[in-house]
Design a protein around this motif. Structure first.
Motif, PDB file in Angstrom:
ATOM      1  N   ALA A   1       9.602  -3.219  -3.065  1.00  0.00           N
ATOM      2  CA  ALA A   1       8.654  -3.973  -3.905  1.00  0.00           C
ATOM      3  C   ALA A   1       7.644  -4.736  -3.046  1.00  0.00           C
ATOM      4  N   VAL A   2       8.137  -5.367  -1.976  1.00  0.00           N
ATOM      5  CA  VAL A   2       7.233  -6.100  -1.071  1.00  0.00           C
ATOM      6  C   VAL A   2       6.258  -5.130  -0.397  1.00  0.00           C
ATOM      7  N   ALA A   3       6.764  -3.973   0.001  1.00  0.00           N
ATOM      8  CA  ALA A   3       5.915  -2.971   0.671  1.00  0.00           C
ATOM      9  C   ALA A   3       4.814  -2.478  -0.258  1.00  0.00           C
ATOM     10  N   ILE A   4       5.134  -2.313  -1.545  1.00  0.00           N
ATOM     11  CA  ILE A   4       4.120  -1.870  -2.515  1.00  0.00           C
ATOM     12  C   ILE A   4       3.001  -2.903  -2.623  1.00  0.00           C
ATOM     13  N   VAL A   5       3.371  -4.168  -2.663  1.00  0.00           N
ATOM     14  CA  VAL A   5       2.366  -5.243  -2.733  1.00  0.00           C
ATOM     15  C   VAL A   5       1.474  -5.210  -1.479  1.00  0.00           C
ATOM     16  N   ILE A   6       2.096  -5.021  -0.306  1.00  0.00           N
ATOM     17  CA  ILE A   6       1.324  -4.952   0.944  1.00  0.00           C
ATOM     18  C   ILE A   6       0.350  -3.771   0.894  1.00  0.00           C
ATOM     19  N   ASN A   7       0.842  -2.614   0.459  1.00  0.00           N
ATOM     20  CA  ASN A   7      -0.007  -1.426   0.380  1.00  0.00           C
ATOM     21  C   ASN A   7      -1.244  -1.671  -0.479  1.00  0.00           C
ATOM     22  N   ILE A   8      -1.009  -2.188  -1.680  1.00  0.00           N
ATOM     23  CA  ILE A   8      -2.116  -2.358  -2.636  1.00  0.00           C
ATOM     24  C   ILE A   8      -3.078  -3.447  -2.168  1.00  0.00           C
ATOM     25  N   ALA A   9      -2.543  -4.572  -1.679  1.00  0.00           N
ATOM     26  CA  ALA A   9      -3.405  -5.685  -1.259  1.00  0.00           C
ATOM     27  C   ALA A   9      -4.292  -5.282  -0.084  1.00  0.00           C
ATOM     28  N   VAL A  10      -3.693  -4.676   0.938  1.00  0.00           N
ATOM     29  CA  VAL A  10      -4.475  -4.278   2.117  1.00  0.00           C
ATOM     30  C   VAL A  10      -5.415  -3.124   1.761  1.00  0.00           C
ATOM     31  N   GLY A  11      -4.912  -2.158   1.001  1.00  0.00           N
ATOM     32  CA  GLY A  11      -5.746  -1.016   0.619  1.00  0.00           C
ATOM     33  C   GLY A  11      -6.936  -1.430  -0.220  1.00  0.00           C
ATOM     34  N   GLN A  12      -6.730  -2.368  -1.141  1.00  0.00           N
ATOM     35  CA  GLN A  12      -7.828  -2.844  -1.997  1.00  0.00           C
ATOM     36  C   GLN A  12      -8.881  -3.571  -1.162  1.00  0.00           C
ATOM     37  N   LEU A  13      -8.425  -4.379  -0.207  1.00  0.00           N
ATOM     38  CA  LEU A  13      -9.364  -5.099   0.658  1.00  0.00           C
ATOM     39  C   LEU A  13     -10.200  -4.128   1.482  1.00  0.00           C
TER      40      LEU A  13
ATOM     41  N   ILE B   1       0.737   1.183   5.087  1.00  0.00           N
ATOM     42  CA  ILE B   1       1.531   0.438   6.080  1.00  0.00           C
ATOM     43  C   ILE B   1       2.927   0.135   5.516  1.00  0.00           C
ATOM     44  N   GLY B   2       2.974  -0.347   4.275  1.00  0.00           N
ATOM     45  CA  GLY B   2       4.264  -0.639   3.659  1.00  0.00           C
ATOM     46  C   GLY B   2       5.098   0.614   3.446  1.00  0.00           C
ATOM     47  N   THR B   3       4.445   1.707   3.071  1.00  0.00           N
ATOM     48  CA  THR B   3       5.153   2.979   2.852  1.00  0.00           C
ATOM     49  C   THR B   3       5.799   3.469   4.147  1.00  0.00           C
ATOM     50  N   ILE B   4       5.030   3.439   5.224  1.00  0.00           N
ATOM     51  CA  ILE B   4       5.561   3.887   6.522  1.00  0.00           C
ATOM     52  C   ILE B   4       6.688   2.955   6.976  1.00  0.00           C
ATOM     53  N   LEU B   5       6.504   1.659   6.756  1.00  0.00           N
ATOM     54  CA  LEU B   5       7.532   0.679   7.152  1.00  0.00           C
ATOM     55  C   LEU B   5       8.861   0.964   6.439  1.00  0.00           C
ATOM     56  N   VAL B   6       8.789   1.225   5.142  1.00  0.00           N
ATOM     57  CA  VAL B   6      10.016   1.523   4.388  1.00  0.00           C
ATOM     58  C   VAL B   6      10.601   2.857   4.843  1.00  0.00           C
ATOM     59  N   GLY B   7       9.749   3.859   5.036  1.00  0.00           N
ATOM     60  CA  GLY B   7      10.251   5.161   5.483  1.00  0.00           C
ATOM     61  C   GLY B   7      11.004   5.056   6.799  1.00  0.00           C
ATOM     62  N   VAL B   8      10.475   4.253   7.706  1.00  0.00           N
ATOM     63  CA  VAL B   8      11.102   4.110   9.026  1.00  0.00           C
ATOM     64  C   VAL B   8      12.425   3.354   8.936  1.00  0.00           C
ATOM     65  N   LEU B   9      12.434   2.253   8.183  1.00  0.00           N
ATOM     66  CA  LEU B   9      13.615   1.383   8.174  1.00  0.00           C
ATOM     67  C   LEU B   9      14.648   1.730   7.101  1.00  0.00           C
ATOM     68  N   ALA B  10      14.215   2.424   6.033  1.00  0.00           N
ATOM     69  CA  ALA B  10      15.157   2.706   4.932  1.00  0.00           C
ATOM     70  C   ALA B  10      15.317   4.191   4.655  1.00  0.00           C
ATOM     71  N   GLY B  11      14.610   5.043   5.386  1.00  0.00           N
ATOM     72  CA  GLY B  11      14.809   6.476   5.234  1.00  0.00           C
ATOM     73  C   GLY B  11      13.682   7.184   4.493  1.00  0.00           C
ATOM     74  N   PRO B  12      13.612   8.510   4.619  1.00  0.00           N
ATOM     75  CA  PRO B  12      12.507   9.284   4.057  1.00  0.00           C
ATOM     76  C   PRO B  12      12.383   9.196   2.536  1.00  0.00           C
ATOM     77  N   TRP B  13      13.513   9.200   1.816  1.00  0.00           N
ATOM     78  CA  TRP B  13      13.408   9.160   0.353  1.00  0.00           C
ATOM     79  C   TRP B  13      12.928   7.796  -0.134  1.00  0.00           C
ATOM     80  N   ALA B  14      13.382   6.731   0.515  1.00  0.00           N
ATOM     81  CA  ALA B  14      12.892   5.396   0.156  1.00  0.00           C
ATOM     82  C   ALA B  14      11.395   5.294   0.451  1.00  0.00           C
ATOM     83  N   GLY B  15      10.964   5.888   1.567  1.00  0.00           N
ATOM     84  CA  GLY B  15       9.541   5.895   1.897  1.00  0.00           C
ATOM     85  C   GLY B  15       8.736   6.681   0.879  1.00  0.00           C
TER      86      GLY B  15
END
Length: 199
Positions: free
Chosen positions: A21-33, A46-60
């Protein structure tokens, strides 16, 4: 032996869901800016890659999918069309991490290139056939420039997608590597794939 449902439960803990959820907010906020500034990169994964790296490919992949669908609903329908691309980015980030490509900054750079290649395979047809090559992003400048040089639309879109994403995904991968190094160990250790980033 752990079954599929058990593996999914262990990979999607409550902490992982909050992290997504936090990663989604980061993605949208930075992407919108970045979109408002019409920069020739996106920085919306950035948030998507961060989750993929730390929580695995399906979470990403799920992070990328939800980011673009939510973003599409609240402000940018174009983002929803690129949801499959965002899924591939998150999935490939997890695969790259599994093979140790986020252990050092230069391996993260290589991961950015790998993610770009798979990203382009999915993004080019969407950009070309759904939007006629022009999506309203800053990267459209590259397409217009290539067309002005006499290239056909397909070649112009391929060059646009690859060049704009190469810079974007390499920068994003390096930022993620830096974020992981900056995060407290007690935070990253609560995610299932954090050991893959240890050098």
């Amino acid at each position: 032996m752990m079954g599929l449902s058990d593996r999914l439960k262990s990979g999607f803990s409550t902490f992982t869901l909050v992290f997504i959820a936090v990663a989604i907010v980061i993605n949208i906020a930075v992407g919108q800016l970045v979109s408002l500034l019409k920069l020739p990169i996106f920085l919306d994964s950035i948030g998507t890659i961060l989750v993929g790296v730390l929580a695995g490919p399906w979470a990403g992949a799920i992070t990328g999918l939800l980011t673009n669908l939510i973003w599409g609903l609240i402000s940018s329908p174009v983002a929803a069309a690129f949801a499959p691309v965002a899924m591939v980015i998150g999935f490939m980030a997890g695969i790259c991490a599994r093979y140790g490509l986020f252990k050092t900054w230069w391996l993260a750079l290589v991961a950015g290139v790998v993610i770009t290649v798979f990203n382009a395979v999915v993004a080019v047809p969407i950009r070309l056939y759904m939007f006629g090559g022009i999506t309203g992003s800053g990267a459209d400048f590259v397409t217009s420039y290539m067309l002005a040089l006499g290239r056909d639309l397909f070649g112009s879109v391929v060059i646009t997608v690859f060049t704009s994403n190469l810079l974007d995904k390499v920068v994003s991968a390096l930022l993620v590597w830096g974020l992981i190094k900056a995060l407290p160990g007690r935070t990253t250790s609560r995610l299932s794939r954090s050991e893959a980033t240890l050098s």
